[in-house]
Design an enzyme around this catalytic site. Structure first.
Site, short mmCIF file in Angstrom:
data_model
loop_
_atom_site.label_atom_id
_atom_site.label_comp_id
_atom_site.label_asym_id
_atom_site.label_seq_id
_atom_site.Cartn_x
_atom_site.Cartn_y
_atom_site.Cartn_z
N ASN A 273 0.88 -1.18 0.00
CA ASN A 273 0.00 0.00 0.00
C ASN A 273 0.91 1.22 0.00
O ASN A 273 1.40 1.64 1.05
CB ASN A 273 -0.89 -0.04 1.25
CG ASN A 273 -1.88 1.10 1.29
OD1 ASN A 273 -1.85 2.00 0.45
ND2 ASN A 273 -2.73 1.09 2.29
N GLU B 132 -8.59 -5.21 4.69
CA GLU B 132 -8.43 -4.87 3.28
C GLU B 132 -7.28 -5.65 2.64
O GLU B 132 -7.35 -6.04 1.48
CB GLU B 132 -8.20 -3.36 3.15
CG GLU B 132 -9.43 -2.57 3.54
CD GLU B 132 -9.17 -1.10 3.80
OE1 GLU B 132 -8.81 -0.78 4.96
OE2 GLU B 132 -9.31 -0.29 2.87
N ARG C 129 -11.45 15.97 6.85
CA ARG C 129 -12.22 16.35 5.66
C ARG C 129 -13.62 16.82 6.06
O ARG C 129 -14.23 16.24 6.97
CB ARG C 129 -12.37 15.16 4.71
CG ARG C 129 -11.06 14.66 4.15
CD ARG C 129 -11.32 13.57 3.10
NE ARG C 129 -10.08 12.90 2.74
CZ ARG C 129 -9.87 11.58 2.89
NH1 ARG C 129 -10.82 10.80 3.38
NH2 ARG C 129 -8.72 11.05 2.53
#
Ligand code: AMP
Length: 405
Positions: A7, A390, A243
């Site tokens: 990743n 994941e 965010r």
């Protein structure tokens, strides 16, 4: 087969080596501050009883980072394989596969070209993901590499869920549409939820809440995604660590005009200084915010509580909307750092939905850890906590593709 999962971020690179015959972790680690000019580090954690290895060094680029990782994997002192030939394949996490990739794919020059083509859709991540791929190709030529996209799982959304109500030509010209992210996580936990519901995806209605530093909610019918809260970029949806999530788009221009900001500065405020950090003024980390909210003497206690209230309210709003369009829900799933670890989040979100949907959490089970059914007695809908994985999804896809070669 042993599979290396990579990743790669712009200045970091996380990895796991998994034995896919047993689906067990062999080693994991992280390289940080790659290409920053600062002293970076490699932290390598073998799972074979050998000691953890830490190295501080200036890491010039992703090639050097991959060199350090591969060196650690074969090291006599802290290694886990005797030679890199034991690594059967590499699986890469790639942020945005645009409208093209509905599944994971074997990486070839066409796939690399497409990931490059979609850089405008993932300007921070896709270039970093490519660097990770290219570094592995150089270091392990001949070892098959697979790309798993954060966006693939959401490619089953109908057009009315992914087309924005802006002039259609911009969709045609620039591929501006909802893509959604955290796809591997939504896929993993929804498959686990299907298993807990009895094993058949057909006919199921599931809502998955990935609540971490980045957060997104997804609606699934028959095990397939029909809507998700993140959009063209991960900025849309519920508020997150830093965010803003969905806001009136006019705020961007208002802010830029009022504060004399450039487009980039405005965008950075919405991406990096907003969310629960912006509201609370405490931190982007939910643990710190929960602690501040619970401390009556904390100077920002009220704002910390407000940040949590906004977050819980918005998650509940998405879940309610998705339960509405699905026509109810068989299961609501919580995952990721906050979803897996915060009973407060789960109680607050489900509590807001109880009256409308007859869904309840069991107050005791809600404090259990791991994969757990926390459904309350009278609940019509199951509530599950399912730790996400994941990397396992990437490794499973990689194995499946490579075995067919
Ligand atoms: P992730 O992005 O999935 O790694 O999630 C990171 C977020 O999960 C951070 O904001 C953490 O503060 C939050 N988190 C992790 N553990 C806990 C916990 N025990 N209680 C509340 N929040 C947590």
């Amino acid at each position: 087969m042993k599979i290396l999962i990579i990743n790669a971020g712009s200045s970091s690179l996380k990895y796991q080596l998994m034995d896919m015959d047993t689906e067990t972790l062999i080693a994991k680690g992280i390289c940080e501050r790659i290409g920053t000019g600062e002293v970076g580090m490699l932290k390598h954690t073998p799972k074979n009883g050998k000691p953890e290895y830490m190295l501080d060094a200036v890491i010039a680029d992703h090639d050097q980072a991959i060199g350090l990782v591969l060196g650690a994997l074969v090291s006599p002192d802290h290694g886990v394989v005797s030679s890199l030939s034991e690594v059967g394949a590499v699986g890469h996490r790639v942020l945005n596969g645009g409208p093209k990739f509905e599944t994971s794919v074997l990486i070839n020059s066409d796939v690399i070209k497409s990931i490059e083509e979609f850089i405008p859709l993932g300007p921070l991540h896709n270039p970093a993901n490519l660097k990770g791929i290219e570094a592995c190709q150089k270091a392990m030529p001949g070892t098959p590499q697979v790309a798993t996209f954060d966006t693939s799982f959401h490619q089953t959304m109908p057009d009315y869920a992914y087309i924005y109500a802006i002039p259609y030509e911009y969709y045609e010209k620039y591929n501006i549409r909802r893509y959604g992210f955290h796809g591997t996580s939504h896929r993993y936990v929804s498959e686990e939820a299907v298993r807990l519901l009895g094993g058949r995806a057909a006919g199921t209605k599931i809502i998955t809440c990935h609540c971490g530093n980045g957060s997104s909610i997804a609606a699934l019918r028959d095990g397939r995604c029909v809507d998700t809260s993140m959009g063209l970029t991960p900025l849309e949806g519920v508020p997150m660590g830093t965010r803003s999530g969905s806001i009136d788009p006019a705020i961007a221009e208002f802010l830029a005009n009022s504060e004399g900001l450039t487009r980039k500065e405005t965008y950075d405020i919405l991406n990096k200084k907003s969310g629960v950090l912006g509201v609370s003024g405490v931190s982007s980390d939910f643990r710190s915010i929960e602690a501040a909210a619970a401390d009556a003497a904390h100077p920002l206690q009220r704002r910390a509580q407000l940040a949590l209230d906004i977050f819980y309210y918005d998650v509940a709003k998405y879940v309610a909307a998705y339960a509405g369009i699905l026509g109810g829900a068989d299961a609501i799933v919580f995952t990721a750092g906050l979803g897996e670890n915060s009973p407060e989040l789960r109680e607050a979100v489900i509590g807001k939905l109880s009256a409308a949907f007859g869904v309840y959490v069991d107050p005791q089970k809600n404090f259990t850890r791991g994969t757990v059914d926390i459904t309350g007695d009278a609940s019509k809908t199951k509530v599950f906590v399912i730790p996400t994985n994941e990397e396992l999804v990437i490794a499973r896809d990689t194995k499946e593709i490579v075995e067919k070669l």
